[in-house]
Write an enzyme that holds these catalytic residues in place. Sequence first.
Site: not given
Ligand code: UDP
Length: 329
Positions: A117, A141, A188, A219, A282
Amino acid sequence: MAILVTGGAGYIGSVAVSDLVARGEEVVVIDNLVYGHQEAVGPVAPFYEGEIGDSDLVTKICKAHSVDACMHFSAYAYVGESVTEPRKYFENNVVQTLRLLDTLIDNGVRNFVFSSTCATYGEPQYVPIDENHPQSPTNPYGETKLMVERILKSYDVAYGLRYVALRYFNASGATETLGEHHTPETHLIPLVLAAAMGKLPRISIFGDDYPTPDGTAIRDYIHISDLSSAHLLALDHLRSGGASEFINLGNGSGYSVKEVVDCARKVTGREIKAETAPRRAGDPARLIANAAKAREVLGWTPEHPDLESIIESSWKWHQANPNGYTPAA
Ligand code: UDP
């Protein structure tokens, strides 16, 4: 010769199983079904419910199916939970993997494709992130995945285990039949689509004060079919005598949370209410892959690099499977 797929009932593993079977490979799946869905494997491959650290079971599988390679998807992957329950993560992701590796080596299996990852990099010092970027995970993780990467290096030197560790950026999208169903869901795109379907009243945008053009975090979203195709190429690389490698998998382009929400509004034609919420602990501002190595070493070309087609594929799957893999009661 068969490929042992661990976590083959999970989101990404199930797609790899389907793609391997489609190209005529013999596949055998092990999954403890803690987070996986047996329906995602279906009848296409022999299925064993159990722990990857169960040496007797894995030995039995290796012998019964003449396993020559392993794709190791199974892991716990909730970043937040890894902070509050690290022992669960180190036990499952590291200890169980170590037992799996030892059993594979004892059974003469030397080809290993590992789900790593971008969380192994931690807070980026620069983007796009290449494979030489320093690794300093910001949560347990990411630590567990980095520990396995280090074990792999030593096992190559000592035991001739050859591996490709694929560092995923944001896995997303769906195939015609396989999609994303996590319980609980924290990602997300599925949450945005749940809001589009009226299953959630609104989506929370975690932070709008990041140093990005619209203030929300960026992302690199990569379609699961593209992730899967890289695994098949990694297997070919190993089987043809290629060296062990660490390789990023992303598209090299980033989308902000607001862009994801807007794109989902366009794709679904539905209203999706969004509200700003505090940043999630984080979360870096930007995670974007430099994926040149995947193209050079594996000859990989993503087929669904644009966000719209990723969200479209997810939307189709969620509409066809409104309760995910669980039939309505
Ligand atoms: N995110 C958000 N709202 C949500 C879930 C995620 O704004 O309900 C944001 C999260 O903070 C990150 C991005 O969407 O910046 C992608 O999050 P996800 O959990 O899908 O993947 P990650 O990047 O954490 O592996």
